[in-house]
Design a protein around this motif. Structure first.
Motif, PDB file in Angstrom:
ATOM      1  N   SER A 190      26.416  45.870  53.378  1.00  0.00           N
ATOM      2  CA  SER A 190      27.582  45.214  52.797  1.00  0.00           C
ATOM      3  C   SER A 190      28.023  44.028  53.639  1.00  0.00           C
ATOM      4  O   SER A 190      28.547  43.038  53.123  1.00  0.00           O
ATOM      5  CB  SER A 190      28.737  46.221  52.654  1.00  0.00           C
ATOM      6  OG  SER A 190      29.054  46.805  53.913  1.00  0.00           O
ATOM      7  N   GLY A 191      27.777  44.088  54.945  1.00  0.00           N
ATOM      8  CA  GLY A 191      28.135  42.968  55.807  1.00  0.00           C
ATOM      9  C   GLY A 191      27.338  41.719  55.482  1.00  0.00           C
ATOM     10  O   GLY A 191      27.843  40.593  55.614  1.00  0.00           O
ATOM     11  N   ALA A 246      29.080  40.270  52.523  1.00  0.00           N
ATOM     12  CA  ALA A 246      30.385  39.738  52.913  1.00  0.00           C
ATOM     13  C   ALA A 246      30.246  38.386  53.599  1.00  0.00           C
ATOM     14  O   ALA A 246      31.051  37.472  53.388  1.00  0.00           O
ATOM     15  CB  ALA A 246      31.102  40.726  53.834  1.00  0.00           C
ATOM     16  N   SER A 302      32.034  35.175  51.916  1.00  0.00           N
ATOM     17  CA  SER A 302      33.138  34.557  52.656  1.00  0.00           C
ATOM     18  C   SER A 302      32.900  33.078  52.942  1.00  0.00           C
ATOM     19  O   SER A 302      33.833  32.343  53.248  1.00  0.00           O
ATOM     20  CB  SER A 302      33.369  35.307  53.973  1.00  0.00           C
ATOM     21  OG  SER A 302      32.216  35.234  54.789  1.00  0.00           O
ATOM     22  N   MET A 320      30.439  46.633  46.895  1.00  0.00           N
ATOM     23  CA  MET A 320      31.298  45.546  47.340  1.00  0.00           C
ATOM     24  C   MET A 320      31.302  44.411  46.316  1.00  0.00           C
ATOM     25  O   MET A 320      32.327  43.752  46.094  1.00  0.00           O
ATOM     26  CB  MET A 320      30.838  45.021  48.700  1.00  0.00           C
ATOM     27  CG  MET A 320      31.581  43.767  49.162  1.00  0.00           C
ATOM     28  SD  MET A 320      31.058  43.179  50.780  1.00  0.00           S
ATOM     29  CE  MET A 320      31.893  44.370  51.829  1.00  0.00           C
ATOM     30  N   VAL A 367      37.211  40.964  48.647  1.00  0.00           N
ATOM     31  CA  VAL A 367      36.430  42.035  49.263  1.00  0.00           C
ATOM     32  C   VAL A 367      37.251  42.639  50.390  1.00  0.00           C
ATOM     33  O   VAL A 367      38.117  41.972  50.975  1.00  0.00           O
ATOM     34  CB  VAL A 367      35.077  41.532  49.815  1.00  0.00           C
ATOM     35  CG1 VAL A 367      34.169  41.079  48.687  1.00  0.00           C
ATOM     36  CG2 VAL A 367      35.274  40.410  50.828  1.00  0.00           C
ATOM     37  N   ASP A 368      36.985  43.892  50.676  1.00  0.00           N
ATOM     38  CA  ASP A 368      37.645  44.577  51.787  1.00  0.00           C
ATOM     39  C   ASP A 368      36.647  44.750  52.922  1.00  0.00           C
ATOM     40  O   ASP A 368      35.586  45.381  52.741  1.00  0.00           O
ATOM     41  CB  ASP A 368      38.174  45.940  51.342  1.00  0.00           C
ATOM     42  CG  ASP A 368      39.337  45.806  50.374  1.00  0.00           C
ATOM     43  OD1 ASP A 368      40.046  44.784  50.449  1.00  0.00           O
ATOM     44  OD2 ASP A 368      39.536  46.713  49.529  1.00  0.00           O
ATOM     45  N   ILE A 369      36.967  44.180  54.069  1.00  0.00           N
ATOM     46  CA  ILE A 369      36.109  44.275  55.250  1.00  0.00           C
ATOM     47  C   ILE A 369      36.614  45.413  56.119  1.00  0.00           C
ATOM     48  O   ILE A 369      37.790  45.433  56.523  1.00  0.00           O
ATOM     49  CB  ILE A 369      36.117  42.962  56.056  1.00  0.00           C
ATOM     50  CG1 ILE A 369      35.774  41.780  55.143  1.00  0.00           C
ATOM     51  CG2 ILE A 369      35.147  43.055  57.218  1.00  0.00           C
ATOM     52  CD1 ILE A 369      34.407  41.841  54.548  1.00  0.00           C
ATOM     53  N   VAL A 384      36.804  47.260  59.522  1.00  0.00           N
ATOM     54  CA  VAL A 384      36.643  46.981  60.949  1.00  0.00           C
ATOM     55  C   VAL A 384      36.832  48.275  61.717  1.00  0.00           C
ATOM     56  O   VAL A 384      37.807  49.001  61.520  1.00  0.00           O
ATOM     57  CB  VAL A 384      37.669  45.928  61.425  1.00  0.00           C
ATOM     58  CG1 VAL A 384      37.493  45.660  62.923  1.00  0.00           C
ATOM     59  CG2 VAL A 384      37.507  44.647  60.633  1.00  0.00           C
ATOM     60  N   SER A 393      40.905  48.499  57.064  1.00  0.00           N
ATOM     61  CA  SER A 393      40.363  47.668  55.993  1.00  0.00           C
ATOM     62  C   SER A 393      41.149  46.376  55.911  1.00  0.00           C
ATOM     63  O   SER A 393      42.382  46.391  55.779  1.00  0.00           O
ATOM     64  CB  SER A 393      40.432  48.419  54.663  1.00  0.00           C
ATOM     65  OG  SER A 393      39.944  47.622  53.608  1.00  0.00           O
ATOM     66  N   LEU A 410      39.986  40.357  52.071  1.00  0.00           N
ATOM     67  CA  LEU A 410      39.575  38.962  52.211  1.00  0.00           C
ATOM     68  C   LEU A 410      39.518  38.326  50.832  1.00  0.00           C
ATOM     69  O   LEU A 410      38.750  38.754  49.966  1.00  0.00           O
ATOM     70  CB  LEU A 410      38.203  38.880  52.885  1.00  0.00           C
ATOM     71  CG  LEU A 410      37.592  37.484  53.040  1.00  0.00           C
ATOM     72  CD1 LEU A 410      38.452  36.619  53.963  1.00  0.00           C
ATOM     73  CD2 LEU A 410      36.166  37.582  53.585  1.00  0.00           C
TER      74      LEU A 410
END
Length: 347
Positions: free
Chosen positions: A106-107, A110, A114, A137, A147-149, A151, A159, A162
């Motif tokens: 998912s990263g 993202a 982004s 995602m 989207v929710d990142i 961390v 969460s 973004l």
């Protein structure tokens, strides 16, 4: 004076290259890109999809907003990537290109989302091969442009939402059935590309021959089109091999006989079958009497992997009505016997 052909490739195909394979070879990508149409009006074939897509794009421009997300499905080599590029061109927007296999986390997705600019077109090829976390995602990104990142890990994970700028996702797949329903439902327009007929492929070849400055007769275009498996990418590839043959043999104007001689040399017969296809047919007919025979046994008989026979040779042979798939195994249909110049057995 001998006609000179610009930008010619090597006179012979690379060892192992399959001229009638719809997958794109790395060394062909530059030429393929040069032959791609840049506007929807120049795109040949697929009249229904072109008409519907034109309406979607025109309406979005009148509204002054990004176009709805677009899903293009169909076999390889029919123009899905080209249509994605045309969408960006028609919308006057930049194009970002990625693929499902490249997005395994998912990263990864993202990071791509982004960095998008407002109105940008994101093209994802083979979207059905994207990982499930990235897929989930994408649901929120397509629908809410957010989207929710996450961390951190465990109980301390947080969460961070973004916000994303409006963008248009153009996705392509050769296996639409593998896409989950929630993902398919988020596309505002879905178009399925069909195989081309000979007349449409002749138009594709005429345009490509003009760009390559290649003198060729009407009958020559028909000869190449009839061996191209209904696929523009294959048609353009065969056209370039005919160009190489004509250059080496010092042929100024290429007719149907020259095209046939060139493609026969590359083992592409009048029906578009290559060495592997004919090996499967001949083994089925000569070694097994027309079948039925199991796939693994047939693969051993032709010296290939089972997956190669099933995914590379079999789809076209089945589509052409040359072989059939039954619960007991593969069988040769009357058209296969006829293609090999043999009489089909009674019953």
């Amino acid at each position: 004076m001998t006609q000179q052909f610009p930008d010619h490739a090597a006179a012979a195909a690379a060892p192992g290259q399959r001229l009638v394979g719809a997958e794109e070879e790395p060394d062909e990508q530059t030429i393929e890109s040069a032959l791609r149409p840049k506007a929807l009006g120049d795109f040949v074939g697929q009249p229904r999809v072109r008409q519907q897509l034109s309406l979607v794009l025109e309406a979005s421009k009148l509204r002054g907003r990004s176009a709805d997300h677009i899903l293009l499905s169909g076999p390889p080599g029919l123009g899905k990537t080209t249509l994605a590029m045309i969408v960006a061109e028609e919308m006057g927007a930049p194009l970002r290109i990625s693929s499902g296999p490249a997005i395994q986390h998912s990263g990864d997705l993202a990071a791509i989302l982004s960095s998008l600019t407002p109105g940008e077109v994101l093209f994802l090829d083979e979207i059905h091969r994207m990982s499930r976390p990235a897929e989930e995602m994408l649901y929120m990104a397509m629908e809410d442009f957010r989207v929710d990142i996450v961390v951190g890990k465990g109980a301390g994970a947080t969460s961070i939402p973004l916000e994303l700028p409006p963008f248009t996702l153009v996705a392509a797949t050769t296996r639409a059935g593998l896409l989950p329903g929630p993902l398919r439902d988020r596309f505002g327009f879905t178009g399925h590309l069909e195989f081309y007929d000979v007349a449409e492929l002749e138009l594709v070849l005429r345009r490509s021959a003009g760009l390559l400055d290649l003198p060729i007769s009407t009958e020559g275009f028909t000869e190449i089109a009839s061996r191209s498996r209904g696929t523009p990418r294959i048609a353009n590839r065969l056209l370039r091999r005919v160009r190489d043959w004509a250059l080496v043999h010092d042929v100024g104007h290429i007719d149907a006989r020259s095209c046939a001689a060139a493609l026969d040399m590359y083992e592409v017969d009048a029906r578009g079958l290559d060495r592997l296809d004919r090996s499967v047919l001949e083994a089925l007919v000569h070694k097994f009497g027309g079948g039925p025979v199991g796939l693994s046994t047939l693969a051993i008989a032709v010296g290939e992997e089972t997956e190669t026979v099933e995914t590379v040779a079999e789809p076209y042979l089945v589509r052409e009505g040359l072989i059939g798939r039954t619960p007991r195994g593969r069988i040769a249909l009357p058209a296969a016997w006829d293609h090999l110049g043999l009489a089909a057995p009674e019953g």
